[in-house]
Design a protein around this motif. Structure first.
Motif, PDB file in Angstrom:
ATOM      1  N   SER A 174       0.818  -1.215   0.000  1.00  0.00           N
ATOM      2  CA  SER A 174       0.000   0.000   0.000  1.00  0.00           C
ATOM      3  C   SER A 174       0.849   1.261   0.000  1.00  0.00           C
ATOM      4  CB  SER A 174      -0.946   0.002   1.210  1.00  0.00           C
ATOM      5  OG  SER A 174      -0.214   0.036   2.427  1.00  0.00           O
ATOM      6  N   SER A 175       2.111   1.144   0.446  1.00  0.00           N
ATOM      7  CA  SER A 175       2.998   2.308   0.491  1.00  0.00           C
ATOM      8  C   SER A 175       4.024   2.306  -0.640  1.00  0.00           C
ATOM      9  CB  SER A 175       3.732   2.365   1.836  1.00  0.00           C
ATOM     10  OG  SER A 175       4.584   1.235   1.989  1.00  0.00           O
ATOM     11  N   GLY A 176       4.026   1.230  -1.456  1.00  0.00           N
ATOM     12  CA  GLY A 176       4.966   1.145  -2.559  1.00  0.00           C
ATOM     13  C   GLY A 176       6.381   0.787  -2.158  1.00  0.00           C
ATOM     14  N   SER A 177       6.560   0.191  -0.967  1.00  0.00           N
ATOM     15  CA  SER A 177       7.889  -0.176  -0.487  1.00  0.00           C
ATOM     16  C   SER A 177       8.122  -1.672  -0.618  1.00  0.00           C
ATOM     17  CB  SER A 177       8.063   0.271   0.969  1.00  0.00           C
ATOM     18  OG  SER A 177       7.070  -0.310   1.799  1.00  0.00           O
ATOM     19  N   THR A 178       9.314  -2.105  -0.279  1.00  0.00           N
ATOM     20  CA  THR A 178       9.702  -3.514  -0.352  1.00  0.00           C
ATOM     21  C   THR A 178       9.867  -4.070   1.057  1.00  0.00           C
ATOM     22  OG1 THR A 178      10.828  -3.204  -2.467  1.00  0.00           O
ATOM     23  CG2 THR A 178      11.429  -5.157  -1.184  1.00  0.00           C
ATOM     24  N   LEU A 179       9.238  -5.207   1.331  1.00  0.00           N
ATOM     25  CA  LEU A 179       9.327  -5.807   2.665  1.00  0.00           C
ATOM     26  C   LEU A 179      10.568  -6.678   2.766  1.00  0.00           C
ATOM     27  CD1 LEU A 179       8.030  -6.359   5.444  1.00  0.00           C
ATOM     28  CD2 LEU A 179       6.908  -8.348   4.420  1.00  0.00           C
ATOM     29  N   GLN A 180      11.263  -6.553   3.895  1.00  0.00           N
ATOM     30  CA  GLN A 180      12.417  -7.381   4.184  1.00  0.00           C
ATOM     31  C   GLN A 180      11.942  -8.662   4.890  1.00  0.00           C
ATOM     32  OE1 GLN A 180      15.680  -6.240   3.292  1.00  0.00           O
ATOM     33  NE2 GLN A 180      14.404  -4.714   2.245  1.00  0.00           N
ATOM     34  N   ILE A 181      12.104  -9.824   4.255  1.00  0.00           N
ATOM     35  CA  ILE A 181      11.653 -11.104   4.804  1.00  0.00           C
ATOM     36  C   ILE A 181      12.759 -11.716   5.660  1.00  0.00           C
ATOM     37  CG2 ILE A 181      10.820 -13.410   4.255  1.00  0.00           C
ATOM     38  CD1 ILE A 181       8.862 -11.290   3.489  1.00  0.00           C
ATOM     39  N   ARG A 182      12.419 -12.126   6.890  1.00  0.00           N
ATOM     40  CA  ARG A 182      13.423 -12.652   7.814  1.00  0.00           C
ATOM     41  C   ARG A 182      13.794 -14.101   7.506  1.00  0.00           C
ATOM     42  NH1 ARG A 182       9.700 -10.355  11.323  1.00  0.00           N
ATOM     43  NH2 ARG A 182       9.015 -12.418  12.011  1.00  0.00           N
ATOM     44  N   TRP A 235      -1.640  -9.948  -6.148  1.00  0.00           N
ATOM     45  CA  TRP A 235      -1.406  -8.518  -5.935  1.00  0.00           C
ATOM     46  C   TRP A 235       0.028  -8.206  -6.358  1.00  0.00           C
ATOM     47  CZ3 TRP A 235      -2.698  -5.711  -0.647  1.00  0.00           C
ATOM     48  CH2 TRP A 235      -2.815  -4.344  -0.890  1.00  0.00           C
ATOM     49  N   PRO A 236       0.244  -7.912  -7.645  1.00  0.00           N
ATOM     50  CA  PRO A 236       1.601  -7.741  -8.174  1.00  0.00           C
ATOM     51  C   PRO A 236       2.400  -6.635  -7.490  1.00  0.00           C
ATOM     52  CG  PRO A 236       0.009  -7.984  -9.952  1.00  0.00           C
ATOM     53  CD  PRO A 236      -0.784  -7.823  -8.691  1.00  0.00           C
ATOM     54  N   GLN A 237       1.733  -5.694  -6.833  1.00  0.00           N
ATOM     55  CA  GLN A 237       2.459  -4.608  -6.164  1.00  0.00           C
ATOM     56  C   GLN A 237       3.231  -5.073  -4.934  1.00  0.00           C
ATOM     57  OE1 GLN A 237      -0.629  -4.532  -7.243  1.00  0.00           O
ATOM     58  NE2 GLN A 237      -1.202  -2.538  -8.113  1.00  0.00           N
ATOM     59  N   LEU A 238       2.964  -6.293  -4.465  1.00  0.00           N
ATOM     60  CA  LEU A 238       3.695  -6.821  -3.320  1.00  0.00           C
ATOM     61  C   LEU A 238       5.144  -7.092  -3.714  1.00  0.00           C
ATOM     62  CD1 LEU A 238       1.107  -9.420  -1.955  1.00  0.00           C
ATOM     63  CD2 LEU A 238       1.728  -7.268  -0.883  1.00  0.00           C
ATOM     64  N   ARG A 239       6.079  -6.525  -2.972  1.00  0.00           N
ATOM     65  CA  ARG A 239       7.498  -6.738  -3.254  1.00  0.00           C
ATOM     66  C   ARG A 239       8.214  -7.099  -1.948  1.00  0.00           C
ATOM     67  NH1 ARG A 239       7.003  -1.737  -5.829  1.00  0.00           N
ATOM     68  NH2 ARG A 239       8.505  -0.819  -4.377  1.00  0.00           N
ATOM     69  N   SER A 240       9.138  -8.039  -2.066  1.00  0.00           N
ATOM     70  CA  SER A 240       9.877  -8.467  -0.875  1.00  0.00           C
ATOM     71  C   SER A 240      11.282  -8.883  -1.265  1.00  0.00           C
ATOM     72  CB  SER A 240       9.157  -9.639  -0.195  1.00  0.00           C
ATOM     73  OG  SER A 240       9.194 -10.785  -1.024  1.00  0.00           O
ATOM     74  N   GLU A 241      12.156  -8.932  -0.256  1.00  0.00           N
ATOM     75  CA  GLU A 241      13.503  -9.453  -0.445  1.00  0.00           C
ATOM     76  C   GLU A 241      13.983 -10.010   0.892  1.00  0.00           C
ATOM     77  OE1 GLU A 241      15.582  -6.038  -1.852  1.00  0.00           O
ATOM     78  OE2 GLU A 241      15.979  -5.246   0.154  1.00  0.00           O
ATOM     79  N   HIS A 242      14.930 -10.937   0.815  1.00  0.00           N
ATOM     80  CA  HIS A 242      15.438 -11.589   2.019  1.00  0.00           C
ATOM     81  C   HIS A 242      16.380 -10.648   2.760  1.00  0.00           C
ATOM     82  CE1 HIS A 242      17.987 -15.023   3.931  1.00  0.00           C
ATOM     83  NE2 HIS A 242      17.146 -14.486   4.796  1.00  0.00           N
ATOM     84  N   ARG A 243      16.102 -10.447   4.043  1.00  0.00           N
ATOM     85  CA  ARG A 243      16.962  -9.613   4.873  1.00  0.00           C
ATOM     86  C   ARG A 243      17.951 -10.496   5.630  1.00  0.00           C
ATOM     87  NH1 ARG A 243      14.094  -6.117   9.351  1.00  0.00           N
ATOM     88  NH2 ARG A 243      14.076  -8.117  10.446  1.00  0.00           N
ATOM     89  N   GLN A 244      19.224 -10.340   5.359  1.00  0.00           N
ATOM     90  CA  GLN A 244      20.261 -11.089   6.051  1.00  0.00           C
ATOM     91  C   GLN A 244      20.476 -10.527   7.461  1.00  0.00           C
ATOM     92  OE1 GLN A 244      21.622 -13.753   4.719  1.00  0.00           O
ATOM     93  NE2 GLN A 244      20.792 -13.520   2.643  1.00  0.00           N
ATOM     94  N   GLY A 245      21.106 -11.338   8.304  1.00  0.00           N
ATOM     95  CA  GLY A 245      21.447 -10.849   9.628  1.00  0.00           C
ATOM     96  C   GLY A 245      20.832 -11.685  10.726  1.00  0.00           C
ATOM     97  N   PRO A 246      21.246 -11.478  11.986  1.00  0.00           N
ATOM     98  CA  PRO A 246      20.702 -12.246  13.109  1.00  0.00           C
ATOM     99  C   PRO A 246      19.271 -11.845  13.421  1.00  0.00           C
ATOM    100  CG  PRO A 246      22.170 -10.519  13.905  1.00  0.00           C
ATOM    101  CD  PRO A 246      22.262 -10.500  12.407  1.00  0.00           C
ATOM    102  N   HIS A 247      18.451 -12.856  13.739  1.00  0.00           N
ATOM    103  CA  HIS A 247      17.056 -12.621  14.092  1.00  0.00           C
ATOM    104  C   HIS A 247      16.729 -13.447  15.328  1.00  0.00           C
ATOM    105  CE1 HIS A 247      16.674 -10.753  10.185  1.00  0.00           C
ATOM    106  NE2 HIS A 247      17.038 -11.875   9.583  1.00  0.00           N
TER     107      HIS A 247
END
Length: 363
Positions: free
Chosen positions: A217-225, A283-295
């Motif tokens: 909804s904001s046009g950003s990319t979500l960082q997936i853990r 919903w093609p506007q959904l964008r994500s990428e893998h976020r590296q790092g400790p979780h």
């Protein structure tokens, strides 16, 4: 909604019955109140004010639900609520429900999820009108171990993070009260284990679907853990049909006390990355990428075996993964793009699908 004879659902057991829902202002609680009012129940809600904006509870505008802003941690206020409303059945959904928040707020998590439950059970002991209680915990109450078929109700309880541990404790507390105080008289008590619930109207922080929706909804990319983590995804109406079926059987005096799993269709136990890909197809506007790092620690694989509910309650999931995700994404798209609330439409469509499938509670 008016086209459905909803009072016929669940054997007409909820029509004109006093029902208390704790946590009614939350995601799952608001959907349960919508369903119960459609069934003709006289519903009271006990909860804090919604902690998200927007909030599904506010959007529903369920003016026929008695809305009591009560903190579960305040024992006297909880007891006064039960004395005032005299419920016959309680659906206990109030909780601190977020894993990542539990790492930041462990005291609040245990205070709410364990001692808040004790406050409720003590109030139940003092309220003769209560005949049944369904305590909704989570699928994360199980001790982590390798299982191909999924966790069963007789698998050992455990927990790693404060949220999971608090809910495992809640299972033990519920069983303690059932055996110690409600065994020969008093209300019939059961726990319901379900999780990774999705559907329209959830805006909680640090949950995959709401986070994806906010990003879209904001046009950003979500960082997936944890893109490879496997979870049993299910629409919110699936476990709620299980809770209502369980409550029906408790009120009827059936021997259904104890724990119950309510899991999704087999094709809906998916890795996070597969769920994201399916959502993007709607919903093609959904964008994500893998976020590296400790979780913070999260279980790699989580599957539920709901065969007990199938065999003894006649309960089965209604929607497969595609139907679940399509309904969820369409809800959010209609809300953001058209200003339309599809909750009542979703409920009607779900019930019609259950009737088509021949489920006993929907007959």
């Amino acid at each position: 909604m008016e086209s459905l004879a909803l009072n016929d659902l669940f054997g007409n057991v909820y029509a004109d019955r006093q029902v208390l829902v704790t946590g009614h202002t939350g995601f799952k609680g608001s959907w349960l109140c919508l369903w119960l009012t459609a069934l003709g129940a006289r519903v009271t809600g006990l909860a804090l004010a919604p902690d998200t904006e927007p909030a599904h509870w506010k959007l529903l505008e369920l003016h026929n639900v008695r809305d009591l802003q009560v903190d579960l941690r305040h024992a006297h206020a909880v007891r006064q609520t039960l004395e005032l409303t005299k419920p016959e059945i309680i659906f206990h959904l109030a909780a601190q429900p977020l894993v990542r928040r539990s790492y930041h707020e462990p005291f609040t998590t245990f205070d709410t999820n364990v001692l808040g439950l004790v406050n409720l059970l003590e109030a139940v002991r003092a309220t003769p009108s209560v005949r049944a209680l369904v305590n909704a915990t989570t699928d994360k109450v199980y001790l982590e171990q390798a299982t191909v078929t999924g966790y069963r109700e007789d698998h050992p309880l455990g927990g790693h993070d404060p949220y999971s541990t608090s809910k495992a404790c809640a299972e033990l507390v519920t069983e303690c009260y059932r055996k110690s105080f409600f065994n020969n008289s008093g209300p019939r008590v059961a726990t319901a284990r379900a999780g990774n619930v999705i559907g329209g109207g959830d805006w909680s922080q640090d949950r995959l679907v709401p986070d994806l929706v906010r990003a879209a909804s904001s046009g950003s990319t979500l960082q997936i853990r944890n893109p490879e983590a496997i979870r049993p995804w299910q629409h919110v109406l699936e476990p709620l049909s299980g809770y209502l079926r369980l409550g029906q059987q408790l009120l009827a005096g059936k021997p259904v006390e104890g724990p119950w799993n309510f899991g999704p269709a087999a094709d809906a136990t998916l890795p996070v990355q597969a769920l994201v890909a399916l959502m993007q197809s709607h919903w093609p506007q959904l964008r994500s990428e893998h976020r590296q790092g400790p979780h913070p620690h999260e279980a790699g694989i989580l599957r539920l075996d709901a065969s007990k509910a199938a065999q003894q309650l006649g309960w089965h999931p209604v929607w497969d993964a595609q139907a679940t995700l399509q309904s969820t994404i369409q809800w959010y798209r209609d809300y953001y793009e058209r200003g339309r609330l599809r909750s009542r439409d979703n409920l009607q469509t779900y019930i019609e699908a259950a009737r088509t499938a021949g489920l006993e509670w929907a007959a």
